[in-house]
Enzyme design. Structure first.
Site, PDB file in Angstrom:
ATOM      1  N   ASP A 151       5.912  -1.762  -2.767  1.00  0.00           N
ATOM      2  CA  ASP A 151       5.760  -0.421  -3.334  1.00  0.00           C
ATOM      3  C   ASP A 151       6.183   0.689  -2.367  1.00  0.00           C
ATOM      4  O   ASP A 151       5.933   0.636  -1.173  1.00  0.00           O
ATOM      5  CB  ASP A 151       4.316  -0.170  -3.756  1.00  0.00           C
ATOM      6  CG  ASP A 151       4.188   1.191  -4.398  1.00  0.00           C
ATOM      7  OD1 ASP A 151       4.844   1.416  -5.418  1.00  0.00           O
ATOM      8  OD2 ASP A 151       3.478   2.042  -3.837  1.00  0.00           O
ATOM      9  N   HIS A 231       2.670   2.224 -11.520  1.00  0.00           N
ATOM     10  CA  HIS A 231       2.913   3.612 -11.967  1.00  0.00           C
ATOM     11  C   HIS A 231       3.937   3.805 -13.097  1.00  0.00           C
ATOM     12  O   HIS A 231       4.992   4.410 -12.904  1.00  0.00           O
ATOM     13  CB  HIS A 231       3.245   4.535 -10.784  1.00  0.00           C
ATOM     14  CG  HIS A 231       4.164   4.013  -9.715  1.00  0.00           C
ATOM     15  ND1 HIS A 231       5.372   3.448  -9.979  1.00  0.00           N
ATOM     16  CD2 HIS A 231       4.038   4.000  -8.358  1.00  0.00           C
ATOM     17  CE1 HIS A 231       5.955   3.110  -8.844  1.00  0.00           C
ATOM     18  NE2 HIS A 231       5.163   3.428  -7.841  1.00  0.00           N
ATOM     19  N   ASP A 304      -2.457   5.825  -7.272  1.00  0.00           N
ATOM     20  CA  ASP A 304      -1.274   5.956  -6.422  1.00  0.00           C
ATOM     21  C   ASP A 304      -1.514   7.054  -5.373  1.00  0.00           C
ATOM     22  O   ASP A 304      -0.610   7.825  -5.040  1.00  0.00           O
ATOM     23  CB  ASP A 304       0.007   6.227  -7.229  1.00  0.00           C
ATOM     24  CG  ASP A 304       1.274   6.078  -6.373  1.00  0.00           C
ATOM     25  OD1 ASP A 304       1.165   5.636  -5.212  1.00  0.00           O
ATOM     26  OD2 ASP A 304       2.359   6.408  -6.879  1.00  0.00           O
ATOM     27  N   HIS A 308      -0.113  12.971   2.202  1.00  0.00           N
ATOM     28  CA  HIS A 308       0.908  13.375   3.161  1.00  0.00           C
ATOM     29  C   HIS A 308       0.402  14.545   3.980  1.00  0.00           C
ATOM     30  O   HIS A 308      -0.443  15.321   3.528  1.00  0.00           O
ATOM     31  CB  HIS A 308       2.202  13.777   2.444  1.00  0.00           C
ATOM     32  CG  HIS A 308       2.949  12.606   1.881  1.00  0.00           C
ATOM     33  ND1 HIS A 308       3.577  11.663   2.664  1.00  0.00           N
ATOM     34  CD2 HIS A 308       3.150  12.214   0.598  1.00  0.00           C
ATOM     35  CE1 HIS A 308       4.135  10.745   1.886  1.00  0.00           C
ATOM     36  NE2 HIS A 308       3.888  11.051   0.628  1.00  0.00           N
TER      37      HIS A 308
END
Ligand code: NCD
Ligand code: ZN
Length: 429
Positions: A151, A231, A304, A308
């Protein structure tokens, strides 16, 4: 630890009030609430709160080892507990990638040091996620990997994917596919369509996802192998999976809150927190995803969770990193946009966010009943609150849902009989 939750509702038992008695790591008994006191127990007055089985996220990124400036196992599992999750499966795109038994063991050991939730690592399909050579599935599974996925990246070569499905089948393992043909997404950074055109952003066609969903479904069917699609975001993907299931293919899939709670109009102000892969899609896709959730084509809701650092996001839209920090908003977004909006019942939501992910990974069922593991989320579905990313326990504050009014705040999370998260409201009870 002995805990008595007093006077809560139970997600699938209507408005009646119950007491949940917890001893050690198990639910000892669930009984009708008559206002009893439990001396020697930590009592939680749960008036108005609803008990759900601890949520299970089948797809998140905890970033450790390697990207601790974005997230770590401590901050990520804390965020999970705050989101009502007692189990998460974390993806393999760490640095180094989770392609060796030692990385898998490291993740499990680190998660165990904190105990905020159970962490089930997903290992790479190919060494270094390079798409060239299969990883050592046997060793990785023995070390504790619950599934295999590259992924973040697709397995481009269909022969490698075919071999991976075969190899996984012989190991009783599950392949999770990130479906994207990079030659079709071609450095696009938003959903191809009206909004990307208006914004002047290069688009990613729905077909970039769909051709690979179709490819992997065909490969799995031809081998009678199991396959899980990560997803799912487009109408075409939902339709391919719906037909495959009708034809008896052993395929399951997940979608994420941002594919039914938002659409690609959020990119119009170039907010990089709305940049995610696959991209936020158009209205027709959103409706098809909801339809897929309603008719059972879509098995699970995953976060998911892709945290960041602000420096990865605070750049031009097309240069920004893909991903949404989702652990702390998944339940409330799903409740608000699916249950409160009248599409599904709360019991179906619990299935999508707890029972189904465990079943897909072949783990012990998640249920609220006597003798089961005491994994419980107590949730306030009555009052609304406003999402405030500055309050996230995750290091990743990147969400396009900041400021949105939602329902379904988690008041308390219990993992294996231990209180791992409690909000101020619940502490005062
Ligand atoms: C994920 C990440 O940041 O690791 N990003 C994302 O936008 N979803 C990768 C992935 O799940 O594809
Ligand atoms: Zn992915």
């Amino acid at each position: 630890m002995r805990i008595a939750i007093k006077g809560c509702k139970i997600f699938d038992r209507g408005d009646s009030k119950f007491d949940i008695i917890i001893e050690e790591d198990r639910i000892k008994q669930i009984l009708p609430s008559v206002g009893a006191n439990y001396s020697g127990f930590t009592e939680i007055e749960a008036g108005g709160l609803v008990a759900l089985p601890g949520l299970f996220d089948i797809h998140c990124h905890l970033r450790e080892p390697g990207y601790e400036y974005k997230e770590g196992i401590e901050s990520g599992t804390k965020a999970a507990a705050r989101g009502g999750f007692t189990s998460v499966a974390c993806m393999s795109n760490t640095m180094p990638p989770a392609d060796t038994a030692s990385v898998i063991r490291y993740i499990i050991e680190r998660a165990g040091q904190y105990g905020y939730c159970k962490v089930y690592p997903i290992a790479c399909i190919t060494k270094g996620q390079k798409g060239e050579e299969l990883a050592e599935f046997g060793d990785l599974k023995e070390a504790g990997a619950v599934a295999f996925s590259d992924d973040g990246l697709p397995v481009e070569n269909p022969l490698i994917m075919r071999n991976a499905l075969l190899y996984a089948k012989s190991h009783g393992a599950l392949i999770i596919s990130h479906c994207e043909d990079k030659r079709l997404s071609d450095d696009g950074c938003a959903n191809e369509g009206y909004n990307a055109t208006i914004a002047g952003i290069k688009g990613i066609p729905a077909a970039a996802e769909e051709v690979m969903v179709a490819r992997d479904v065909i490969l799995a069917a031809s081998l009678n192998a199991r396959l899980h699609i990560a997803h799912v975001s487009t109408k075409g993907s939902v339709e391919i999976i719906r037909q495959a299931k009708k034809n008896g293919v052993k395929v399951t899939c997940e979608t994420c809150p941002h594919y039914f709670a938002a659409d690609d109009s959020l990119i119009l102000d170039y907010n990089a927190n709305a940049k995610v892969n696959p991209p936020l899609r158009g209205r027709e896709d959103v409706e098809a995803v909801i339809e897929g959730i309603k008719d059972g084509t879509i098995d699970a809701i995953a976060t998911d969770h892709a945290p960041h650092h602000v420096d990865d996001k605070n750049v031009e839209f097309c240069n920004a990193a893909n991903g949404i920090s989702g652990l702390e908003t998944a339940l409330s977004l799903s409740y608000t946009h699916l249950v409160k909006a009248g599409h599904i019942a709360l019991s179906r939501l619990a299935q999508l966010m707890s029972a189904a992910p465990a079943r897909i990974l072949g783990l012990e069922p998640r249920e609220l009943s006597d003798g089961r593991r005491a994994d419980i989320a107590l949730v306030d579905f009555e009052s609304s609150f406003v999402i405030d990313s500055s309050q996230f326990l995750s290091k990743g504050k990147n969400t396009p849902f900041n400021g949105q009014k939602v329902y379904g705040a988690v008041a308390c999370t219990i993992n294996e009989g231990r209180i791992v998260y409690q909000d101020i409201m619940c502490q005062g009870r």
